[in-house]
Write a protein that holds these residues in place. Structure first.
Motif, PDB file in Angstrom:
ATOM      1  N   ALA A 158      -1.349 -46.431 -42.323  1.00 18.78           N
ATOM      2  CA  ALA A 158      -2.690 -46.090 -41.850  1.00 18.78           C
ATOM      3  C   ALA A 158      -3.625 -47.251 -42.139  1.00 18.78           C
ATOM      4  O   ALA A 158      -3.673 -47.749 -43.278  1.00 18.78           O
ATOM      5  N   TYR A 177      -3.511 -31.849 -37.889  1.00 21.08           N
ATOM      6  CA  TYR A 177      -3.161 -31.650 -39.291  1.00 21.08           C
ATOM      7  C   TYR A 177      -1.687 -31.298 -39.497  1.00 21.08           C
ATOM      8  O   TYR A 177      -1.207 -31.310 -40.627  1.00 21.08           O
ATOM      9  N   ARG A 187      -3.548 -38.351 -44.114  1.00 19.73           N
ATOM     10  CA  ARG A 187      -4.965 -38.239 -44.468  1.00 19.73           C
ATOM     11  C   ARG A 187      -5.184 -37.149 -45.507  1.00 19.73           C
ATOM     12  O   ARG A 187      -5.947 -37.347 -46.465  1.00 19.73           O
ATOM     13  N   GLU A 203     -11.985 -44.145 -36.368  1.00 15.03           N
ATOM     14  CA  GLU A 203     -11.869 -44.383 -37.799  1.00 15.03           C
ATOM     15  C   GLU A 203     -10.740 -45.340 -38.161  1.00 15.03           C
ATOM     16  O   GLU A 203     -10.785 -45.976 -39.221  1.00 15.03           O
ATOM     17  N   ASP A 231      -4.438 -38.415 -48.785  1.00 13.43           N
ATOM     18  CA  ASP A 231      -5.187 -39.612 -49.152  1.00 13.43           C
ATOM     19  C   ASP A 231      -4.264 -40.800 -49.417  1.00 13.43           C
ATOM     20  O   ASP A 231      -4.374 -41.483 -50.438  1.00 13.43           O
TER      21      ASP A 231
END
Length: 428
Positions: free
Chosen positions: A136, A90, A98, A146, A101
């Motif tokens: 991403a 993070y 992420r 993912e 978003d």
């Protein structure tokens, strides 16, 4: 360095095609990425650094980044599971993306303003990076893999031009596809190795996965068992008990793997390991020597773990180990659609019967006569015993006093050596 506005579309398509071809024929991700980056630089793109960050399905690591840097080559940066790994993720650019978003971000590092306080960005700026692009791309849902974070950085003053940004954005889909393929290949190998062991995993990956496909091999057999586990499991929190069990498996299993053995299967509170023998007719047996060294070190490590657990007020789990030698069948056993890749055979059954004697004799390590004949370490004969399902009495051996291993048993405890005619039946 030349401005890349002059790079032709045909040159980029050739670089893409070469990337796809290399990824089709090889799983060497680092070599493939390095070759791709060098080709872009040779074509005129002012690329200083490229990185791929992907989550992985692995018992130790939650994700990994591979980074190419001009003049330095490739580097690998794994991220572990747990709080430390979570914090690392993070505080990374991909984690920031992420959390916000987003699927793309550009940070003009030479300007400093507008950039989040992320450790990597500070390191890149300090090293001379001026511009940083991060894309991403999501993979198909249904697994922990993912997607991938793909970053491009340059050290050219002024950063990437608008055309260069569009150029690298056009490369992102093919880079993501190649990354997905390499990630799947890596995951297959790691999962098979984790659940079956490296050698069986390689055999399955090579196509040996039909029921009945098996091989007869000569092997030194190591059977380890934790005494008292059932009682501990009955009275303590089950999640804590599983954690304790894993600690003991680490203590016992690490020497096995280091000395050339492979854990074939876990048996509740124990495990079966094999040390393949490549010259069965030679009495000087490196596999047996490795198995004995592993057994002694495993018992010493387990004794040390128990001493630590006693100091913490936790219940100890003592270990018993049996060493045997014989032929085993290694391969697929099970139903037509649910298989277990394991080792079976008379030698495995005999090792299990011998293990029942450890507690009776007060010895944490017992060796069969077949193993003892291939062992150069001083041994003492413990006696002859009738084992259930075995046609004749078996002579059992132990280590001499000089070669004894540490134990958590009370000093002086242990049964006397039986007379040669005091054969007994060992129940299953």
């Amino acid at each position: 360095m030349a401005i890349t506005d002059s790079i032709s579309d045909s040159t980029l398509r050739c670089i893409e095609a070469r990337l796809i071809a290399r990824a089709t024929e090889s799983d060497d991700g680092e070599a493939i990425v390095a070759e791709f980056c060098e080709a872009l630089v040779a074509a005129g793109l002012p690329l200083w650094r490229l990185s791929l960050a992907v989550p992985v399905i692995d018992p130790v690591f939650r994700g990994v980044s591979i980074a190419w840097r001009r003049g330095q080559g490739m580097a690998l940066f794994p991220t572990v599971h747990g709080p430390e790994g979570e914090d690392t993720f993070y505080r990374s650019p991909v984690g920031w993306l992420r959390a916000n978003d987003l699927a793309f971000v550009r940070w003009r590092l030479e300007r400093s303003n507008g950039c989040p306080d992320l450790p990597l960005l500070g390191e890149l700026r300090q090293a001379g990076a001026t511009d940083y692009l991060l894309h991403a791309v999501a993979f198909a849902p249904g697994s922990a893999m993912e997607g991938v974070g793909i970053s491009f950085a340059t050290d050219r003053p002024g950063g990437f031009t608008e055309m260069e940004q569009a150029m690298v954005a056009g490369l992102v889909p093919v880079i993501a596809l190649v990354t997905a393929k390499l990630s799947l290949s890596h995951t297959m190998r790691e999962m098979l190795s984790t659940y079956l062991g490296p050698a069986p995993g390689a055999r399955v990956l090579a196509g040996e996965m039909r029921r009945g496909q098996s091989t007869v091999v000569h092997a030194a057999i190591l059977l380890a068992d934790l005494r008292g586990f059932t009682a501990v499991a009955d009275r303590d929190d089950p999640l804590k008990v599983v954690g304790w069990l894993d600690e003991h498996f680490d203590a016992l299993g690490e020497p096995v793997q280091r000395h050339g053995g492979e854990i074939s299967k876990f048996l509740g509170d124990g495990f079966l390991a094999v040390f393949p023998v490549f010259e069965p007719d030679a009495l000087a047996c490196p596999a047996c020597a490795g198995a004995l060294d592993a057994a002694r070190e495993a018992l010493a490590r387990n004794a040390g773990l128990n001493a630590s657990r006693r100091r913490s007020g936790l219940p100890p789990l003592e270990a018993d180990i049996v060493l045997h030698y014989g032929r085993v069948v290694s391969g697929n056993v099970g139903t037509d659609r649910r298989l277990d890749f394991t080792v079976i055979g008379r030698a495995v059954n005999e090792a299990s019967r011998i293990e029942r004697l450890c507690d009776e004799l007060g010895r944490p390590l017992l060796l069969s006569d077949a193993f003892a004949r291939r062992c150069s370490t001083p041994l003492v004969a413990v006696g002859e015993f009738a084992l259930r399902g075995v046609g004749r009495k078996q002579r059992i051996w132990g280590l001499s006093a000089e070669a004894a291993v540490p134990s958590e048993r009370t000093a002086g405890e242990g049964a006397p050596e039986p007379a040669q005619d005091a054969a007994r039946e060992v129940s299953a």
